[in-house]
Design an enzyme around this catalytic site. Structure first.
Site, PDB file in Angstrom:
ATOM      1  N   GLN A 160    -100.492  14.650  67.152  1.00  0.00           N
ATOM      2  CA  GLN A 160    -101.586  14.968  68.063  1.00  0.00           C
ATOM      3  C   GLN A 160    -101.759  13.892  69.117  1.00  0.00           C
ATOM      4  OE1 GLN A 160    -105.474  13.436  65.746  1.00  0.00           O
ATOM      5  NE2 GLN A 160    -104.362  15.027  64.618  1.00  0.00           N
TER       6      GLN A 160
ATOM      7  N   HIS B  98    -105.057  12.395  72.032  1.00  0.00           N
ATOM      8  CA  HIS B  98    -106.422  12.507  72.540  1.00  0.00           C
ATOM      9  C   HIS B  98    -106.453  12.170  74.030  1.00  0.00           C
ATOM     10  CE1 HIS B  98    -107.430  12.580  68.341  1.00  0.00           C
ATOM     11  NE2 HIS B  98    -107.066  11.327  68.163  1.00  0.00           N
TER      12      HIS B  98
ATOM     13  N   GLU C 136    -109.163   5.182  69.313  1.00  0.00           N
ATOM     14  CA  GLU C 136    -109.427   4.879  67.918  1.00  0.00           C
ATOM     15  C   GLU C 136    -108.555   3.718  67.457  1.00  0.00           C
ATOM     16  OE1 GLU C 136    -108.570   8.745  66.375  1.00  0.00           O
ATOM     17  OE2 GLU C 136    -106.438   8.344  66.080  1.00  0.00           O
TER      18      GLU C 136
ATOM     19  N   HIS D 288     -99.529  10.531  68.154  1.00  0.00           N
ATOM     20  CA  HIS D 288     -99.635   9.840  66.874  1.00  0.00           C
ATOM     21  C   HIS D 288     -99.798  10.819  65.715  1.00  0.00           C
ATOM     22  CE1 HIS D 288    -103.842  10.366  68.211  1.00  0.00           C
ATOM     23  NE2 HIS D 288    -104.133  10.447  66.920  1.00  0.00           N
TER      24      HIS D 288
ATOM     25  N   ARG E  88    -103.477  19.155  69.322  1.00  0.00           N
ATOM     26  CA  ARG E  88    -102.373  19.133  68.361  1.00  0.00           C
ATOM     27  C   ARG E  88    -101.081  19.642  68.999  1.00  0.00           C
ATOM     28  NH1 ARG E  88    -106.613  20.480  64.750  1.00  0.00           N
ATOM     29  NH2 ARG E  88    -106.369  22.702  65.188  1.00  0.00           N
TER      30      ARG E  88
END
Length: 267
Positions: free
Chosen positions: A58, A60, A77, A135, A155
């Site tokens: 996936q 972001h 993150e 990642h 995804r």
């Protein structure tokens, strides 16, 4: 304030959790979130993850890209590895630089797993995952994730599981290159350190009761997560497996011989 614990079952989760979370479970638990009472919306979300299978590949978006699609924010993150089985892997970035056309072809031909860079992982590893990084978390890992408090995930591949993919959106925001190793570090368990100094959050490992490392950092939100022992925030006791939220670093009362992860939001 002490944040509420939310247990999230996942098919890729684990049946045996650390003792601080009750040990053996009746169903596979993939995540444990820490959430405030209704009406409070923190900038960051801290959670534990437990994996027995690979998670989806996936990516972001960043804030600008997310808002362009009508979403409130992007998502950056980091992963702090607590335990990892000997053959555990993390997929972070690509093995080589590619064009968007070649990435699309790899997804269409089922070759995206081979294009992702799968890295061996062990306890103490810390990876910062900037928006745009392709990642995936592999199996056999227990980790703490700190992220922008947004569920903005595209995804690319999910191993045949019956979930939606977001291939065009993912490719449009993906970084088409290997992971920059400056975002990785090996932590030292008995040393205080600033681990992450990103645009959206900072992450500190604090060992013992000396808060000097936090001095000079101005933020509107702090979260503290003891890895062992107990600390207090605004007179609330926060034990290992719990998370506290406060507005000032001075409201965190650290304890001797306790190792804590402390995060603060920068926007």
């Amino acid at each position: 304030m002490k944040l509420k614990q939310k247990t999230v079952p996942k098919p890729w989760g684990q049946l045996i959790l650390p003792k601080i979370f009750g040990g053996k479970q009746k169903e596979k638990i993939g995540e444990i979130w820490f959430q405030p009472p209704d009406g409070v919306s923190p900038k960051l979300l801290t959670k534990y993850l437990f994996t027995s299978e690979k998670l989806s590949i996936q990516v972001h978006p960043n804030d600008r890209q997310a808002r362009r699609n009508g979403l409130p924010s992007g998502k950056e993150e980091c992963w702090y590895i607590l335990e990892a089985e000997p053959d555990a892997l993390l997929g972070i970035g690509l093995t080589k630089e590619v064009s968007r056309t070649k990435l699309h072809a790899a997804v269409a031909c089922g070759q995206i797993e081979q294009l992702v860079d799968w890295k061996p992982v062990r306890a103490g590893d810390l990876y910062y995952i900037p928006a745009g990084t392709i990642h995936a978390i592999g199996s056999g890992i227990k980790l703490i994730e700190v992220q922008q408090n947004a569920d903005t995930t595209y995804r690319l591949y999910d191993y045949g599981r019956p979930r939606d993919l977001h291939i065009e959106d993912a490719i449009s925001v993906a970084t088409l290159a290997p992971y920059d190793t400056k975002h990785y570090q090996e932590t030292v368990a008995d040393q205080s350190a600033k681990l992450i100094d990103g645009p959206h959050f900072k992450l500190f490992q604090v060992v013992g009761d000396d808060p000097e490392i936090l001095t000079g950092t101005v933020a509107g939100e702090w979260q503290v997560l003891p890895l062992d022992g107990k600390v207090t925030t605004r007179d609330k006791t926060i034990a290992a497996g719990q998370c506290g939220l406060c507005t000032k670093a001075s409201e965190i009362d650290l304890s001797k011989n306790v190792r804590s992860l402390i995060t603060c939001s920068m926007n």
